[in-house]
Design a protein around this motif. Structure first.
Motif, PDB file in Angstrom:
ATOM      1  N   ARG A  15       0.815  -1.216   0.000  1.00 51.68           N
ATOM      2  CA  ARG A  15       0.000   0.000   0.000  1.00 51.68           C
ATOM      3  C   ARG A  15       0.855   1.276   0.000  1.00 51.68           C
ATOM      4  O   ARG A  15       0.399   2.349   0.401  1.00 51.68           O
ATOM      5  CB  ARG A  15      -0.920   0.014   1.228  1.00 51.68           C
ATOM      6  CG  ARG A  15      -1.948  -1.089   1.230  1.00 51.68           C
ATOM      7  CD  ARG A  15      -2.941  -0.944   2.376  1.00 51.68           C
ATOM      8  NE  ARG A  15      -3.667   0.327   2.262  1.00 51.68           N
ATOM      9  CZ  ARG A  15      -3.531   1.342   3.121  1.00 51.68           C
ATOM     10  NH1 ARG A  15      -2.729   1.264   4.158  1.00 51.68           N
ATOM     11  NH2 ARG A  15      -4.220   2.462   2.950  1.00 51.68           N
ATOM     12  N   LEU A  19      -0.200   5.195   1.081  1.00 54.04           N
ATOM     13  CA  LEU A  19       0.401   5.807   2.265  1.00 54.04           C
ATOM     14  C   LEU A  19       1.176   7.075   1.914  1.00 54.04           C
ATOM     15  O   LEU A  19       1.156   8.050   2.672  1.00 54.04           O
ATOM     16  CB  LEU A  19       1.300   4.804   2.982  1.00 54.04           C
ATOM     17  CG  LEU A  19       0.563   3.613   3.605  1.00 54.04           C
ATOM     18  CD1 LEU A  19       1.559   2.586   4.134  1.00 54.04           C
ATOM     19  CD2 LEU A  19      -0.375   4.062   4.693  1.00 54.04           C
ATOM     20  N   GLU A  22      -1.475   9.781   1.436  1.00 52.95           N
ATOM     21  CA  GLU A  22      -2.022  10.181   2.740  1.00 52.95           C
ATOM     22  C   GLU A  22      -1.073  11.096   3.511  1.00 52.95           C
ATOM     23  O   GLU A  22      -1.509  11.971   4.251  1.00 52.95           O
ATOM     24  CB  GLU A  22      -2.322   8.949   3.593  1.00 52.95           C
ATOM     25  CG  GLU A  22      -3.518   8.146   3.141  1.00 52.95           C
ATOM     26  CD  GLU A  22      -3.684   6.854   3.921  1.00 52.95           C
ATOM     27  OE1 GLU A  22      -3.015   6.671   4.974  1.00 52.95           O
ATOM     28  OE2 GLU A  22      -4.484   6.016   3.483  1.00 52.95           O
ATOM     29  N   CYS A  61       8.614   1.981   7.272  1.00 50.82           N
ATOM     30  CA  CYS A  61       7.567   2.132   8.287  1.00 50.82           C
ATOM     31  C   CYS A  61       7.847   3.312   9.217  1.00 50.82           C
ATOM     32  O   CYS A  61       6.925   4.054   9.575  1.00 50.82           O
ATOM     33  CB  CYS A  61       7.388   0.839   9.079  1.00 50.82           C
ATOM     34  SG  CYS A  61       6.574  -0.468   8.122  1.00 50.82           S
ATOM     35  N   CYS A  66       4.049   4.199  10.218  1.00 46.24           N
ATOM     36  CA  CYS A  66       3.028   3.164  10.084  1.00 46.24           C
ATOM     37  C   CYS A  66       3.565   1.832  10.581  1.00 46.24           C
ATOM     38  O   CYS A  66       4.752   1.707  10.872  1.00 46.24           O
ATOM     39  CB  CYS A  66       2.575   3.045   8.629  1.00 46.24           C
ATOM     40  SG  CYS A  66       3.795   2.309   7.513  1.00 46.24           S
ATOM     41  N   GLU A  67       2.689   0.865  10.667  1.00 46.65           N
ATOM     42  CA  GLU A  67       3.052  -0.493  11.030  1.00 46.65           C
ATOM     43  C   GLU A  67       3.205  -1.315   9.752  1.00 46.65           C
ATOM     44  O   GLU A  67       2.664  -0.945   8.697  1.00 46.65           O
ATOM     45  CB  GLU A  67       1.976  -1.115  11.911  1.00 46.65           C
ATOM     46  CG  GLU A  67       1.783  -0.420  13.240  1.00 46.65           C
ATOM     47  CD  GLU A  67       3.004  -0.526  14.137  1.00 46.65           C
ATOM     48  OE1 GLU A  67       3.665  -1.582  14.140  1.00 46.65           O
ATOM     49  OE2 GLU A  67       3.301   0.447  14.845  1.00 46.65           O
ATOM     50  N   ASP A  70       0.115  -2.004   7.959  1.00 45.20           N
ATOM     51  CA  ASP A  70      -0.469  -0.885   7.206  1.00 45.20           C
ATOM     52  C   ASP A  70       0.104  -0.836   5.803  1.00 45.20           C
ATOM     53  O   ASP A  70      -0.554  -0.381   4.873  1.00 45.20           O
ATOM     54  CB  ASP A  70      -0.172   0.452   7.897  1.00 45.20           C
ATOM     55  CG  ASP A  70      -0.742   0.546   9.288  1.00 45.20           C
ATOM     56  OD1 ASP A  70      -1.838  -0.013   9.531  1.00 45.20           O
ATOM     57  OD2 ASP A  70      -0.087   1.171  10.153  1.00 45.20           O
ATOM     58  N   LEU A  71       1.342  -1.281   5.672  1.00 38.07           N
ATOM     59  CA  LEU A  71       2.057  -1.226   4.397  1.00 38.07           C
ATOM     60  C   LEU A  71       1.810  -2.462   3.540  1.00 38.07           C
ATOM     61  O   LEU A  71       1.553  -2.343   2.341  1.00 38.07           O
ATOM     62  CB  LEU A  71       3.562  -1.073   4.669  1.00 38.07           C
ATOM     63  CG  LEU A  71       4.478  -0.955   3.457  1.00 38.07           C
ATOM     64  CD1 LEU A  71       4.186   0.304   2.667  1.00 38.07           C
ATOM     65  CD2 LEU A  71       5.929  -0.979   3.915  1.00 38.07           C
ATOM     66  N   VAL A  73      -0.419  -5.859   2.887  1.00 37.57           N
ATOM     67  CA  VAL A  73      -1.699  -6.498   3.183  1.00 37.57           C
ATOM     68  C   VAL A  73      -1.918  -7.674   2.242  1.00 37.57           C
ATOM     69  O   VAL A  73      -1.337  -7.730   1.165  1.00 37.57           O
ATOM     70  CB  VAL A  73      -2.886  -5.506   3.072  1.00 37.57           C
ATOM     71  CG1 VAL A  73      -2.768  -4.392   4.108  1.00 37.57           C
ATOM     72  CG2 VAL A  73      -2.984  -4.934   1.673  1.00 37.57           C
TER      73      VAL A  73
END
Length: 76
Positions: A15, A19, A22, A61, A66-67, A70-71, A73
């Motif tokens: 992702r 990210l 965002e 990260c 982020c975790e 989150d990156l 998936v």
């Protein structure tokens, strides 16, 4: 479980693009922050990476606040 073919999807989606948007960052700026080439980050962003070093994953990260989940998936 059969081995993954080089041309077969891994079932993992990165992702990174979402990210970056965002957080208002460019791939070039992320490259500067983490010390990884734009080309390598682009491979990751476009789901073409076959592997990623833990150190790179951790640096991305941290830079994106982020975790790992989150990156990266599952892409079912």
């Amino acid at each position: 479980m059969a081995p993954v073919d080089d041309d077969e999807s891994t079932g993992i989606h990165c992702r990174l693009d979402e990210l970056l948007v965002e957080r208002g960052l460019t791939l070039t700026r992320l490259s500067e922050l983490v010390g990884v080439s734009v080309v390598n980050l682009s491979v990751l962003k476009n789901d073409r990476a076959k592997a990623i070093r833990y150190s790179t994953l951790a640096a991305v990260c941290v830079a994106l606040d982020c975790e790992v989940g989150d990156l990266l998936v599952r892409a079912d």
